[in-house]
Design a protein around this motif. Structure first.
Motif, PDB file in Angstrom:
ATOM      1  N   UNK A  39       0.831  -1.204   0.000  1.00 26.52           N
ATOM      2  CA  UNK A  39       0.000   0.000   0.000  1.00 26.52           C
ATOM      3  C   UNK A  39       0.869   1.259   0.000  1.00 26.52           C
ATOM      4  N   UNK A  40       1.962   1.237   0.744  1.00 31.84           N
ATOM      5  CA  UNK A  40       2.880   2.383   0.778  1.00 31.84           C
ATOM      6  C   UNK A  40       3.570   2.600  -0.556  1.00 31.84           C
ATOM      7  N   UNK A  41       3.946   1.514  -1.225  1.00 31.00           N
ATOM      8  CA  UNK A  41       4.579   1.639  -2.543  1.00 31.00           C
ATOM      9  C   UNK A  41       3.605   2.237  -3.547  1.00 31.00           C
ATOM     10  N   UNK A  46       2.595   6.084  -7.060  1.00 34.02           N
ATOM     11  CA  UNK A  46       1.507   6.414  -7.987  1.00 34.02           C
ATOM     12  C   UNK A  46       0.730   7.638  -7.508  1.00 34.02           C
ATOM     13  N   UNK A  47       0.201   7.580  -6.290  1.00 33.47           N
ATOM     14  CA  UNK A  47      -0.645   8.676  -5.818  1.00 33.47           C
ATOM     15  C   UNK A  47       0.136   9.968  -5.580  1.00 33.47           C
ATOM     16  N   UNK A  48       1.299   9.869  -4.968  1.00 28.27           N
ATOM     17  CA  UNK A  48       2.091  11.062  -4.671  1.00 28.27           C
ATOM     18  C   UNK A  48       2.494  11.798  -5.953  1.00 28.27           C
ATOM     19  N   UNK A  49       3.068  11.136  -6.962  1.00 34.57           N
ATOM     20  CA  UNK A  49       3.372  11.863  -8.201  1.00 34.57           C
ATOM     21  C   UNK A  49       2.131  12.435  -8.894  1.00 34.57           C
ATOM     22  N   UNK A  50       1.018  11.744  -8.805  1.00 31.07           N
ATOM     23  CA  UNK A  50      -0.221  12.233  -9.408  1.00 31.07           C
ATOM     24  C   UNK A  50      -0.624  13.577  -8.805  1.00 31.07           C
ATOM     25  N   UNK A  51      -0.607  13.661  -7.488  1.00 29.75           N
ATOM     26  CA  UNK A  51      -0.976  14.912  -6.833  1.00 29.75           C
ATOM     27  C   UNK A  51       0.150  15.937  -6.886  1.00 29.75           C
ATOM     28  N   UNK A  53       2.207  16.507  -9.280  1.00 33.64           N
ATOM     29  CA  UNK A  53       2.218  17.114 -10.616  1.00 33.64           C
ATOM     30  C   UNK A  53       0.901  17.822 -10.935  1.00 33.64           C
ATOM     31  N   UNK A  54       0.042  17.996  -9.949  1.00 36.29           N
ATOM     32  CA  UNK A  54      -1.250  18.679 -10.086  1.00 36.29           C
ATOM     33  C   UNK A  54      -2.129  18.065 -11.176  1.00 36.29           C
ATOM     34  N   UNK A  55      -2.032  16.764 -11.346  1.00 36.02           N
ATOM     35  CA  UNK A  55      -2.875  16.102 -12.339  1.00 36.02           C
ATOM     36  C   UNK A  55      -4.296  15.893 -11.848  1.00 36.02           C
ATOM     37  N   UNK A  56      -4.529  16.159 -10.566  1.00 37.23           N
ATOM     38  CA  UNK A  56      -5.894  16.043 -10.064  1.00 37.23           C
ATOM     39  C   UNK A  56      -6.786  17.152 -10.615  1.00 37.23           C
ATOM     40  N   UNK A  57      -6.177  18.211 -11.186  1.00 33.16           N
ATOM     41  CA  UNK A  57      -6.955  19.283 -11.815  1.00 33.16           C
ATOM     42  C   UNK A  57      -7.283  18.963 -13.277  1.00 33.16           C
ATOM     43  N   UNK A  58      -6.693  17.899 -13.803  1.00 37.08           N
ATOM     44  CA  UNK A  58      -6.887  17.494 -15.194  1.00 37.08           C
ATOM     45  C   UNK A  58      -7.957  16.401 -15.219  1.00 37.08           C
ATOM     46  N   UNK A  59      -8.839  16.386 -16.219  1.00 34.81           N
ATOM     47  CA  UNK A  59      -9.835  15.310 -16.303  1.00 34.81           C
ATOM     48  C   UNK A  59      -9.170  13.933 -16.383  1.00 34.81           C
ATOM     49  N   UNK A  60      -9.807  12.952 -15.746  1.00 38.24           N
ATOM     50  CA  UNK A  60      -9.237  11.600 -15.707  1.00 38.24           C
ATOM     51  C   UNK A  60      -9.051  11.003 -17.093  1.00 38.24           C
ATOM     52  N   UNK A  61      -9.942  11.307 -17.995  1.00 42.23           N
ATOM     53  CA  UNK A  61      -9.815  10.769 -19.356  1.00 42.23           C
ATOM     54  C   UNK A  61      -8.539  11.275 -20.021  1.00 42.23           C
ATOM     55  N   UNK A  71       7.008   9.924 -17.642  1.00 43.16           N
ATOM     56  CA  UNK A  71       8.468   9.950 -17.772  1.00 43.16           C
ATOM     57  C   UNK A  71       8.988  11.373 -17.966  1.00 43.16           C
ATOM     58  N   UNK A  72       8.089  12.302 -18.250  1.00 43.65           N
ATOM     59  CA  UNK A  72       8.486  13.693 -18.406  1.00 43.65           C
ATOM     60  C   UNK A  72       8.100  14.562 -17.224  1.00 43.65           C
ATOM     61  N   UNK A  73       7.560  13.964 -16.177  1.00 39.63           N
ATOM     62  CA  UNK A  73       7.116  14.691 -14.990  1.00 39.63           C
ATOM     63  C   UNK A  73       7.910  14.239 -13.766  1.00 39.63           C
ATOM     64  N   UNK A  74       7.687  14.958 -12.653  1.00 37.60           N
ATOM     65  CA  UNK A  74       8.293  14.539 -11.400  1.00 37.60           C
ATOM     66  C   UNK A  74       7.687  13.202 -10.993  1.00 37.60           C
ATOM     67  N   UNK A  75       8.386  12.244 -10.515  1.00 37.66           N
ATOM     68  CA  UNK A  75       9.755  12.181 -10.028  1.00 37.66           C
ATOM     69  C   UNK A  75      10.764  11.733 -11.075  1.00 37.66           C
TER      70      UNK A  75
END
Length: 151
Positions: A39-41, A46-51, A53-61, A71-75
């Motif tokens: 769960x920590x991995x 997955x979840x930490x880079x998603x948030x 990189x502010x992808x939570x403001x982008x539509x899921x689709x 590969x072009x975003x953090x981390x």
């Protein structure tokens, strides 16, 4: 020779309808550590880079379509690059959590009368974490994140 009759309603050795899964304290603790590590991995890779990189403001689709290459975003860029690999690896390892949830139900049923309260609580925690992570994986967010990470 004295013959002993088992009067336990759960059956012999804590069996429930013929199924018994008895775990010792060391096995139960190791099981909890593995579930928490998986769960920590998933959270860190997955979840930490998603948030972050502010992808939570982008539509899921849009996230699932590969418009934002991980590969072009953090981390992968500007951070610990191995964290992206941990995220990709954790998606496959999460397949272990579904059997873990099922086995923890059997262990809880087997241990409900004989085990100490601490072991029952640990087994309940294993069940809760396993079910929670599998539920996130099966949600629309989890499916979009799997597509995003494996892009």
């Amino acid at each position: 020779m004295e013959r002993r009759i088992d009067t336990d309603p759960a059956g012999p050795r804590g069996a429930v309808d013929g199924w018994a899964l008895e775990t010792g304290p060391l096995v139960t603790a190791a099981w909890l550590l593995v579930v928490l590590a998986l769960a920590g991995a998933y959270g860190a890779g997955v979840l930490w880079p998603y948030y972050a990189n502010d992808l939570d403001a982008v539509p899921l689709a849009q996230v699932a379509s590969g418009a934002h290459d991980p590969k072009g975003l953090w981390p992968a860029v500007g951070g610990p690059a191995w964290l992206h690999d941990v995220g990709a690896w954790s998606l496959g390892a999460l397949l272990l959590l579904l059997p873990s949830a099922v086995l923890s139900v059997f262990a809880l049923l087997s241990a409900r009368r004989r085990a100490r309260r601490g072991r029952v609580l640990v087994l309940a925690l294993v069940l809760s974490v396993s079910v929670a992570v599998v539920a996130v994986q099966l949600s629309p967010l989890g499916r979009a994140l799997a597509s995003w990470v494996l892009d």
